[in-house]
Each structure stands twice: as structure tokens, then as C-alpha cells.
Design a protein around this motif. Structure first.
Motif, PDB file in Angstrom:
ATOM      1  N   LEU B  65       0.829  -1.221   0.000  1.00 22.30           N
ATOM      2  CA  LEU B  65       0.000   0.000   0.000  1.00 22.30           C
ATOM      3  C   LEU B  65       0.858   1.263   0.000  1.00 22.30           C
ATOM      4  CD1 LEU B  65      -2.588  -1.108   2.718  1.00 22.30           C
ATOM      5  CD2 LEU B  65      -3.020  -0.917   0.261  1.00 22.30           C
ATOM      6  N   GLY B  66       1.922   1.225   0.768  1.00 21.78           N
ATOM      7  CA  GLY B  66       2.684   2.447   1.028  1.00 21.78           C
ATOM      8  C   GLY B  66       3.555   2.907  -0.124  1.00 21.78           C
ATOM      9  N   ILE B  67       4.147   1.955  -0.867  1.00 18.03           N
ATOM     10  CA  ILE B  67       5.080   2.362  -1.943  1.00 18.03           C
ATOM     11  C   ILE B  67       4.338   3.118  -3.063  1.00 18.03           C
ATOM     12  CG2 ILE B  67       6.655   1.500  -3.735  1.00 18.03           C
ATOM     13  CD1 ILE B  67       7.957   1.307  -1.071  1.00 18.03           C
ATOM     14  N   PRO B  68       3.242   2.576  -3.598  1.00 16.11           N
ATOM     15  CA  PRO B  68       2.530   3.348  -4.632  1.00 16.11           C
ATOM     16  C   PRO B  68       1.990   4.679  -4.105  1.00 16.11           C
ATOM     17  CG  PRO B  68       1.707   1.093  -4.534  1.00 16.11           C
ATOM     18  CD  PRO B  68       2.591   1.280  -3.363  1.00 16.11           C
ATOM     19  N   ALA B  69       1.498   4.653  -2.862  1.00 14.69           N
ATOM     20  CA  ALA B  69       0.957   5.899  -2.281  1.00 14.69           C
ATOM     21  C   ALA B  69       2.064   6.937  -2.125  1.00 14.69           C
ATOM     22  CB  ALA B  69       0.306   5.604  -0.930  1.00 14.69           C
ATOM     23  N   ALA B  70       3.230   6.472  -1.679  1.00 14.19           N
ATOM     24  CA  ALA B  70       4.365   7.392  -1.497  1.00 14.19           C
ATOM     25  C   ALA B  70       4.802   7.972  -2.837  1.00 14.19           C
ATOM     26  CB  ALA B  70       5.533   6.644  -0.849  1.00 14.19           C
ATOM     27  N   TRP B  71       4.814   7.131  -3.870  1.00 11.22           N
ATOM     28  CA  TRP B  71       5.192   7.603  -5.217  1.00 11.22           C
ATOM     29  C   TRP B  71       4.227   8.685  -5.697  1.00 11.22           C
ATOM     30  CZ3 TRP B  71       2.525   7.415  -9.853  1.00 11.22           C
ATOM     31  CH2 TRP B  71       3.261   7.744 -10.982  1.00 11.22           C
ATOM     32  N   LEU B  72       2.933   8.415  -5.465  1.00 14.34           N
ATOM     33  CA  LEU B  72       1.911   9.388  -5.882  1.00 14.34           C
ATOM     34  C   LEU B  72       2.114  10.728  -5.169  1.00 14.34           C
ATOM     35  CD1 LEU B  72      -0.723   9.530  -7.623  1.00 14.34           C
ATOM     36  CD2 LEU B  72      -1.970   9.146  -5.511  1.00 14.34           C
ATOM     37  N   LEU B  73       2.361  10.660  -3.872  1.00  7.74           N
ATOM     38  CA  LEU B  73       2.544  11.887  -3.095  1.00  7.74           C
ATOM     39  C   LEU B  73       3.829  12.624  -3.515  1.00  7.74           C
ATOM     40  CD1 LEU B  73       1.504  10.570   0.424  1.00  7.74           C
ATOM     41  CD2 LEU B  73       0.238  12.208  -0.978  1.00  7.74           C
ATOM     42  N   VAL B 140       2.390   1.389   7.943  1.00  7.74           N
ATOM     43  CA  VAL B 140       2.166   1.991   6.627  1.00  7.74           C
ATOM     44  C   VAL B 140       2.359   3.508   6.667  1.00  7.74           C
ATOM     45  CG1 VAL B 140      -0.345   2.394   6.680  1.00  7.74           C
ATOM     46  CG2 VAL B 140       0.749   1.748   4.548  1.00  7.74           C
ATOM     47  N   SER B 141       2.037   4.084   7.803  1.00 10.92           N
ATOM     48  CA  SER B 141       2.203   5.528   7.951  1.00 10.92           C
ATOM     49  C   SER B 141       3.688   5.894   7.944  1.00 10.92           C
ATOM     50  CB  SER B 141       1.540   5.965   9.259  1.00 10.92           C
ATOM     51  OG  SER B 141       1.789   7.303   9.506  1.00 10.92           O
ATOM     52  N   VAL B 142       4.478   5.136   8.702  1.00 10.27           N
ATOM     53  CA  VAL B 142       5.925   5.371   8.757  1.00 10.27           C
ATOM     54  C   VAL B 142       6.536   5.143   7.372  1.00 10.27           C
ATOM     55  CG1 VAL B 142       8.083   4.525   9.764  1.00 10.27           C
ATOM     56  CG2 VAL B 142       6.036   4.661  11.168  1.00 10.27           C
ATOM     57  N   LEU B 143       6.121   4.042   6.750  1.00  7.20           N
ATOM     58  CA  LEU B 143       6.695   3.678   5.452  1.00  7.20           C
ATOM     59  C   LEU B 143       6.368   4.709   4.381  1.00  7.20           C
ATOM     60  CD1 LEU B 143       7.534   0.430   4.090  1.00  7.20           C
ATOM     61  CD2 LEU B 143       5.950   1.626   2.630  1.00  7.20           C
ATOM     62  N   THR B 144       5.113   5.141   4.349  1.00 11.68           N
ATOM     63  CA  THR B 144       4.702   6.095   3.315  1.00 11.68           C
ATOM     64  C   THR B 144       5.494   7.390   3.436  1.00 11.68           C
ATOM     65  OG1 THR B 144       2.498   5.138   3.366  1.00 11.68           O
ATOM     66  CG2 THR B 144       2.718   7.247   2.260  1.00 11.68           C
ATOM     67  N   ARG B 145       5.658   7.847   4.657  1.00 12.94           N
ATOM     68  CA  ARG B 145       6.374   9.113   4.861  1.00 12.94           C
ATOM     69  C   ARG B 145       7.836   8.991   4.398  1.00 12.94           C
ATOM     70  NH1 ARG B 145       5.515  13.652   7.775  1.00 12.94           N
ATOM     71  NH2 ARG B 145       7.358  14.799   8.404  1.00 12.94           N
ATOM     72  N   ALA B 163      10.613   6.754 -20.523  1.00 16.79           N
ATOM     73  CA  ALA B 163       9.519   6.685 -21.506  1.00 16.79           C
ATOM     74  C   ALA B 163      10.064   6.818 -22.929  1.00 16.79           C
ATOM     75  CB  ALA B 163       8.494   7.786 -21.229  1.00 16.79           C
ATOM     76  N   THR B 164      11.047   7.719 -23.105  1.00 14.12           N
ATOM     77  CA  THR B 164      11.616   7.875 -24.454  1.00 14.12           C
ATOM     78  C   THR B 164      12.416   6.641 -24.868  1.00 14.12           C
ATOM     79  OG1 THR B 164      13.702   8.899 -23.761  1.00 14.12           O
ATOM     80  CG2 THR B 164      11.835  10.374 -24.122  1.00 14.12           C
ATOM     81  N   LEU B 165      12.733   5.803 -23.894  1.00 16.54           N
ATOM     82  CA  LEU B 165      13.462   4.560 -24.202  1.00 16.54           C
ATOM     83  C   LEU B 165      12.508   3.381 -24.367  1.00 16.54           C
ATOM     84  CD1 LEU B 165      16.383   5.109 -21.680  1.00 16.54           C
ATOM     85  CD2 LEU B 165      16.544   5.179 -24.165  1.00 16.54           C
ATOM     86  N   GLY B 166      11.213   3.670 -24.348  1.00 14.81           N
ATOM     87  CA  GLY B 166      10.232   2.624 -24.623  1.00 14.81           C
ATOM     88  C   GLY B 166       9.636   1.968 -23.392  1.00 14.81           C
ATOM     89  N   LEU B 167       9.933   2.489 -22.196  1.00 17.97           N
ATOM     90  CA  LEU B 167       9.379   1.883 -20.987  1.00 17.97           C
ATOM     91  C   LEU B 167       8.053   2.551 -20.632  1.00 17.97           C
ATOM     92  CD1 LEU B 167      12.404   0.939 -20.755  1.00 17.97           C
ATOM     93  CD2 LEU B 167      12.104   1.044 -18.302  1.00 17.97           C
ATOM     94  N   SER B 168       7.039   1.747 -20.412  1.00 17.98           N
ATOM     95  CA  SER B 168       5.742   2.283 -20.007  1.00 17.98           C
ATOM     96  C   SER B 168       5.881   2.857 -18.595  1.00 17.98           C
ATOM     97  CB  SER B 168       4.698   1.173 -20.009  1.00 17.98           C
ATOM     98  OG  SER B 168       5.007   0.244 -18.985  1.00 17.98           O
ATOM     99  N   PRO B 169       4.933   3.692 -18.154  1.00 17.88           N
ATOM    100  CA  PRO B 169       5.055   4.270 -16.808  1.00 17.88           C
ATOM    101  C   PRO B 169       5.207   3.205 -15.715  1.00 17.88           C
ATOM    102  CG  PRO B 169       3.371   5.424 -18.049  1.00 17.88           C
ATOM    103  CD  PRO B 169       3.802   4.270 -18.900  1.00 17.88           C
ATOM    104  N   GLY B 170       4.484   2.101 -15.860  1.00 20.35           N
ATOM    105  CA  GLY B 170       4.563   1.032 -14.855  1.00 20.35           C
ATOM    106  C   GLY B 170       5.947   0.408 -14.789  1.00 20.35           C
ATOM    107  N   TRP B 171       6.513   0.101 -15.958  1.00 18.81           N
ATOM    108  CA  TRP B 171       7.853  -0.495 -15.982  1.00 18.81           C
ATOM    109  C   TRP B 171       8.907   0.518 -15.565  1.00 18.81           C
ATOM    110  CZ3 TRP B 171       8.367  -5.325 -15.448  1.00 18.81           C
ATOM    111  CH2 TRP B 171       7.494  -6.223 -16.041  1.00 18.81           C
ATOM    112  N   ALA B 172       8.713   1.787 -15.961  1.00 18.23           N
ATOM    113  CA  ALA B 172       9.662   2.827 -15.546  1.00 18.23           C
ATOM    114  C   ALA B 172       9.669   2.937 -14.019  1.00 18.23           C
ATOM    115  CB  ALA B 172       9.293   4.166 -16.172  1.00 18.23           C
ATOM    116  N   PHE B 173       8.494   2.807 -13.420  1.00 14.61           N
ATOM    117  CA  PHE B 173       8.390   2.850 -11.956  1.00 14.61           C
ATOM    118  C   PHE B 173       9.166   1.677 -11.351  1.00 14.61           C
ATOM    119  CE2 PHE B 173       5.958   1.207  -8.266  1.00 14.61           C
ATOM    120  CZ  PHE B 173       6.207   2.233  -7.369  1.00 14.61           C
TER     121      PHE B 173
END
Lengths: 223, 267
Positions: B65-73, B140-145, B163-173
Motif C-alpha cells: 500500500l505504502g510504496i505506490p501511495a508514497a510515489w503518488l505523493l 504503513v504511515s511510517v513507510l509512506t512518509r 519513456a523515451t526509451l520505450g518503458l511504459s510508466p509502470g515499468w519505468a516505476f
């Protein structure tokens, strides 16, 4: 039909711009720093939103995400992946290629050779000199053999000798691989060496220039 | 500068000696043979295993839960972001007991979850699953921060480059951003794991304190101190301290110890 066609393209700093680039042609956009050259290149790459239309091979690019645009992008900021060696970066780029593992390995080997960086294949970016980092970045950009090469003053941070050497090599590689290219630069010499045609960017508009970079006042599209 | 240095060294010595004193007092409570005997007790081993299992699960959930949320933030601006960030930090600063009380009312018989679903679908309360829930809530709170800071340290232009090298956003992540933030993310995970291991208040409210059922190491300390069986309590406390010390040492090793970031006097 032009390979790359910009029609009424606008960005926050530019436009509207019209520009056509023929198949296999290299066009340089020459303009002072801050004139919006990089922004235009990023718009073509799909990295920033833009107004107007960009077509590649007749296909509108607006709905094509950057990773499907079949481009190679090389800028002054190399943005090398620090966790990967030169060869590993190329393998990553080719990981999604449909070719067999053997053919991908061969492509990596050949690209390293073309960019004269084979001897540093196992080194990570922090173990490379400035020129080597640019060669590695070039290899990474060329690994997929993109149809369109976008060059954003890629060698401006290098010493003059290395810069001229890389200009010659990139120009040769581009012709060898038959790639269409759009180059942005503020250096007339770089524009002249890398491109077949030079367009001057003035007050957010494109002005045709001769091969030496001198403006002739003609409006784009030039062809 | 001398008086300031004396004051700073003095303060550091007071802090370090207080911690050392508390540790020493704890260690000195039991002779080695009795400590070893307490460490071998079935209840101690149960608590150790329960803590390791539940905290590992909680860490897995917190990462998911925390890694994607942290990336978004770290990467996106959106309306109300400041409020969301403050909300996510809340479990870190509120007493875990209060957090546990909230979870108890949320998932309890009279709570909205049971009200909506008509039944308790998870069987979370007063079970080992409840322990995992409480630990995840805090971790999750500690991890997200921490993970958000790790992603913020990575130049967002790398994603565009990928992205310019052909990696989709998911793979680039997955293949570019996560490895580049890797060291910070591992540190964040270790910190979250340490918090999950030491979690007590929320666990007490959500999972209860039942011997040999929801008995984690902190719970074993509480139960045995309360019933006067100090030997197991001390053994469990020392186990907790050892685990925490190893995890903190791991973070130090990853972040390059205390020297990194130390300033130099201006020339």
C-alpha cells in the motif's frame, strides 16, 4: 510525405510553429538559450502537453504515449541510470523487444561497438568520464533503432575536442542507421555539423536559415 | 565556541547515558543462566515467532500500500494533498491506543464495516489477523512518509527519460524509479518493520492481550509484568531491544553511518 510534421504546434513559450522533416533528414533548430527549443523537443517526445498537431509517418502523435513514439532522445543531462552498467542499460531498453534473447544480445553488442563504448560496457555511470557517459547515453538512445532521433544540445557540457569528435560520430551513425533527426542547439557549428538543414528560432517563430545558420527570413515550413 | 561545545557534549552524554543506564538496568536484572532459561520458555518463543510472523505480514501489506501511495505523493499535485499528507501522518503522532480504539469501533459489531457488510468478513478482531491489522496501520504511515522522501530524492525526469526509451510508466516505476530510490525504500521498510515489531497500543485494542494467541513480544512484556512474571517479561524486552538494535544498525549501514551529511567547517 514528410516523416515528421508539426502543424500549429504551441507550447507555453513557443508557436504556433509549422515544420516538416523529410525521411532521413536532420533538421537543426538554432536559437538562444531560453527560446523554448527544449520545450519543443519535449513536446515532440510526448513529455509535455502541447497545442496543434504533431504527425509522424502521417499518424497523429497526440494519443500516442511517449513510450510508443519510436524515438531516441539525447540531452545534455544524460540521466544515466546509476544502478545499471552501460550494457545493463541497453539490455533494459531492449527487454521489451520482441526479438529473441540472442538477437537482443547481438543488438547490445553491436550498439556498444557503434558508439565505441564496448570497453566500458560493465562500468556504471559514476565510473565513466563525461564523454563516455554521453557515448553510453547515445548507445542507450540508439539501442532500439528508433525512427526519430531527438538531440537536445547533447554534447554542450563536453570539452571542444570531444564535442567535435562526437558530432562527427553521431552524424555518421545517424546516416548509417537512416534516422530522421531533430536537433536543438544554440551553437551554429553544432547545427551545421549535425544537421542537413538549419532553422532559426526567433521570437517563438521558425525562420529558415542556410546551412551556416544565417537567417534568410523565410517562414517555415521550409520544404 | 567552547561553552557551546561543552553544552552540546554534555547534552549528548546525558542522553546516551540515560539510554545506556536503562539498557544496563534491564540486562542486569537477570543472571545469564536465568535469562537463557526465560528465553527458552515456550511463551517467549511463541511471542517471538508471533511478532516475527505478524510484523513480516504487516510489512508486506505496508509495502504493497505504502510504496505506490508514497510515489503518488512524491510525484503528483492534487487538490487537498496537504490534508491527505497530514492525515497519513496522523497514526505516527497519535497514541497507538487511540488509533487502536478507532480501528476497534470501525470493525466492531456496532461499527460501520459490519453495518454495511452485514457480517464481520475478516474475523480480524481479537485474533492474530487483528495483530497484523494494527501493526500495518502504524507501519504503513511510517513507510509512506519515508518512501515519499526517497522518491522525492529521485529526479522525476528519469521517468520521462525511461519513456523515451520505450518503458511504459509502470515499468519505468518498477525498473528505474524503485531501484533508484532503493536505498531509501529499504531504510523506510526497515523503519516500518521496527515500528510493527514494537507495536503495542493499537494491537492491545484490536487484537486483545490473550496469552499464546495474540501474544507478541510487547504483549508478552505487558502480560508478564502485570502478572509478576518478570523473567519472561525481561527476556522478551531484551529480544525486542536486540531486534530493534539490529534493524537500526541495518539502516545505519544502508545510509552510510553518521558521517554522511556531517558538515565541514567553512574555509
Amino acid at each position: 510525405m514528410p516523416r515528421l510534421d508539426l502543424e500549429g504546434v504551441t507550447t507555453p513559450f513557443l508557436g504556433p510553429l509549422d515544420l516538416s522533416v523529410a525521411d532521413g533528414e536532420a533538421v537543426a533548430l538554432l536559437g538562444p538559450s531560453g527560446s523554448g527549443k527544449t520545450t519543443l523537443l519535449k513536446a515532440v517526445a510526448g513529455l509535455i502537453p502541447h497545442g496543434g498537431r504533431i504527425r509522424f509517418d502521417g499518424r497523429p502523435m497526440e494519443r500516442t504515449p511517449p513510450h510508443h513514439r519510436d524515438i531516441g532522445y539525447l540531452s545534455q543531462d544524460v540521466l544515466a541510470f546509476p544502478h545499471l552498467s552501460v550494457a545493463a542499460s541497453l539490455r533494459l531498453v531492449l527487454f521489451f523487444d520482441q526479438a529473441s534473447a540472442g538477437r537482443r544480445a547481438e543488438r547490445v553488442r553491436r550498439t556498444l561497438e557503434l558508439c565505441a563504448i564496448t570497453h566500458r560496457a560493465d562500468r556504471r555511470p559514476d565510473q565513466l568520464s563525461g564523454g563516455e557517459r554521453q557515448r553510453a547515453a547515445l548507445a542507450r538512445a540508439l539501442a532500439r533503432r528508433p525512427s526519430l532521433l531527438l538531440l537536445d544540445e547533447p554534447f554542450s557540457s563536453l570539452d571542444p575536442e570531444t564535442r567535435r569528435q562526437l558530432w562527427a560520430e553521431v552524424g555518421g551513425l545517424r546516416r548509417t542507421l537512416g534516422m530522421t533527426a531533430l536537433v536543438v542547439t544554440h551553437d551554429p557549428e553544432e547545427a551545421r555539423v549535425l544537421a542537413d538543414r538549419v532553422i532559426y528560432l526567433r521570437d517563438g517563430k521558425l525562420v529558415q536559415a542556410d546551412k551556416g545558420g544565417a537567417s534568410t527570413g523565410a517562414r517555415s515550413p521550409a520544404r | 565556541m567552547a561553552p557551546l561545545l561543552i553544552l552540546a557534549w554534555g547534552a549528548l552524554a546525558v542522553i546516551a547515558l540515560t539510554i545506556l543506564g536503562a539498557l544496563g538496568a534491564l540486562i542486569g536484572q537477570l543472571p545469564l543462566d536465568r535469562l537463557l532459561e526465560a528465553l527458552g520458555q515456550e511463551e517467549t518463543l511463541f511471542a517471538l515467532l508471533m511478532s516475527l510472523r505478524t510484523s513480516a505480514l504487516a510489512l508486506g501489506l505496508a509495502l504493497f500500500l505504502g510504496i505506490p501511495a508514497a510515489w503518488l505523493l512524491a510525484r503528483r499535485r492534487f487538490p487537498g494533498k496537504v490534508l491527505v499528507e497530514t492525515l497519513l501522518d496522523l497514526p505516527m503522532v497519535t497514541p497507538p491506543l487511540v488509533a487502536g480504539m478507532g480501528l476497534l469501533f470501525l470493525l466492531g459489531r456496532e461499527g460501520p464495516v459490519v453495518g454495511v457488510l452485514g457480517m464481520d468478513p475478516f474475523g480480524l478482531l481479537f485474533s492474530p489477523a487483528g495483530v497484523v491489522l494494527a501493526q500495518t496501520y502504524i507501519a504503513v504511515s511510517v513507510l509512506t512518509r519515508s518512501a515519499r522522501a526517497a522518491f522525492q530524492a529521485v529526479n522525476p525526469d528519469y521517468a520521462g527519460q525511461a519513456a523515451t526509451l520505450g518503458l511504459s510508466p509502470g515499468w519505468a516505476f518498477l525498473l528505474v524509479e524503485v531501484p533508484m530510490a532503493g536505498r531509501g525504500l529499504v531504510s523506510a521498510a526497515i523503519l516500518a518493520w521496527a515500528r510493527a515489531l514494537g507495536e503495542f497500543g493499537a494491537t492491545l485494542m484490536v487484537a486483545g492481550a490473550t496469552r499464546m494467541r495474540t501474544e507478541t513480544l510487547p504483549m508478552a512484556v505487558f502480560l508478564n509484568i502485570a502478572s509478576g512474571e518478570t523473567e519472561i517479561a525481561i527476556a522478551c524486552a531484551l529480544l525486542l531491544l536486540s531486534l530493534a538494535f539490529c534493524l537500526l544498525l541495518g539502516i545505519r549501514a544502508l545510509t552510510g553511518g553518521s558521517e554522511r551529511g556531517a558538515g565541514h567547517a567553512p574555509a
